[in-house]
Design a protein around this motif. Sequence first.
Motif, mmCIF file in Angstrom:
data_model
loop_
_atom_site.group_PDB
_atom_site.id
_atom_site.type_symbol
_atom_site.label_atom_id
_atom_site.label_comp_id
_atom_site.label_asym_id
_atom_site.label_seq_id
_atom_site.Cartn_x
_atom_site.Cartn_y
_atom_site.Cartn_z
ATOM 1 N N ARG A 73 0.935 -1.162 -0.060
ATOM 2 C CA ARG A 73 0.114 -0.107 0.088
ATOM 3 C C ARG A 73 0.717 1.296 0.201
ATOM 4 O O ARG A 73 2.032 1.351 0.415
ATOM 5 C CB ARG A 73 -0.934 0.010 1.379
ATOM 6 C CG ARG A 73 -1.721 -1.092 1.296
ATOM 7 C CD ARG A 73 -3.058 -0.892 2.340
ATOM 8 N NE ARG A 73 -4.011 -1.908 2.058
ATOM 9 C CZ ARG A 73 -4.776 -2.319 3.164
ATOM 10 N NH1 ARG A 73 -4.733 -1.612 4.253
ATOM 11 N NH2 ARG A 73 -5.531 -3.241 2.928
ATOM 12 N N PRO A 74 0.468 2.378 -0.456
ATOM 13 C CA PRO A 74 1.185 3.598 -0.585
ATOM 14 C C PRO A 74 1.491 4.003 0.981
ATOM 15 O O PRO A 74 0.671 4.090 1.901
ATOM 16 C CB PRO A 74 0.118 4.620 -1.141
ATOM 17 C CG PRO A 74 -0.887 4.167 -1.175
ATOM 18 C CD PRO A 74 -0.997 2.684 -1.116
ATOM 19 N N PRO A 75 2.731 4.452 1.298
ATOM 20 C CA PRO A 75 3.068 5.113 2.460
ATOM 21 C C PRO A 75 2.285 6.344 3.058
ATOM 22 O O PRO A 75 1.968 7.272 1.988
ATOM 23 C CB PRO A 75 4.603 5.297 2.387
ATOM 24 C CG PRO A 75 4.746 5.650 1.073
ATOM 25 C CD PRO A 75 3.797 4.796 0.090
ATOM 26 N N THR A 76 1.990 6.546 4.259
ATOM 27 C CA THR A 76 1.426 7.643 4.771
ATOM 28 C C THR A 76 2.322 8.238 5.765
ATOM 29 O O THR A 76 3.019 7.650 6.525
ATOM 30 C CB THR A 76 -0.058 7.261 5.514
ATOM 31 O OG1 THR A 76 0.372 6.280 6.224
ATOM 32 C CG2 THR A 76 -0.865 6.764 4.188
ATOM 33 N N ALA A 77 2.098 9.518 5.866
ATOM 34 C CA ALA A 77 3.013 10.256 6.997
ATOM 35 C C ALA A 77 2.214 11.421 7.614
ATOM 36 O O ALA A 77 1.247 11.957 6.925
ATOM 37 C CB ALA A 77 4.484 11.045 6.405
ATOM 38 N N THR A 78 2.480 11.705 8.930
ATOM 39 C CA THR A 78 1.639 12.642 9.631
ATOM 40 C C THR A 78 2.838 13.496 10.375
ATOM 41 O O THR A 78 3.704 12.938 11.107
ATOM 42 C CB THR A 78 0.613 12.013 10.524
ATOM 43 O OG1 THR A 78 -0.265 11.549 9.767
ATOM 44 C CG2 THR A 78 -0.074 13.224 11.127
ATOM 45 N N SER A 79 2.759 14.871 10.214
ATOM 46 C CA SER A 79 3.647 15.734 11.045
ATOM 47 C C SER A 79 2.785 16.589 11.835
ATOM 48 O O SER A 79 1.945 17.515 11.422
ATOM 49 C CB SER A 79 4.389 16.514 9.917
ATOM 50 O OG SER A 79 5.117 17.513 10.813
#
Length: 121
Positions: A73-79
């Motif tokens: 699955r595509p990577p996700t990121a939260t800042s």
Amino acid sequence: MTNPPPTKSPLPAAPPARPADGAQDTLAVARPKDDAEGVLSSLPFTVLTEEEASTPPGPRPIGWLIVKTPYRRPPTATSTCQCGRNLSARGQADVLDLIAAHDYHRTACPLRTGQEGRNAA
């Protein structure tokens, strides 16, 4: 046509709830006014001094970068930062851009940069 017999056996009925041996004694005692008003008076009351109530000295977390790379699955990121910044990205290119923006924000965040050298108004 008749209905087939059930595949699962029925669960036995639960026994009726009975109060504990000493529970009837506590019900007869008059309760304080706080209980009637919904105040949690059963919790211990602790008075903290000003030193104890303040945050401990030393480094404390201000910002977080969470990167998730699930399988296939595509990577996700939260800042996230305590200054109010909350950004998220999905997809490899956007996640890499968010990581670079998070690194830059660490140097420019108003909570991390000291107030030294500024004149008071």
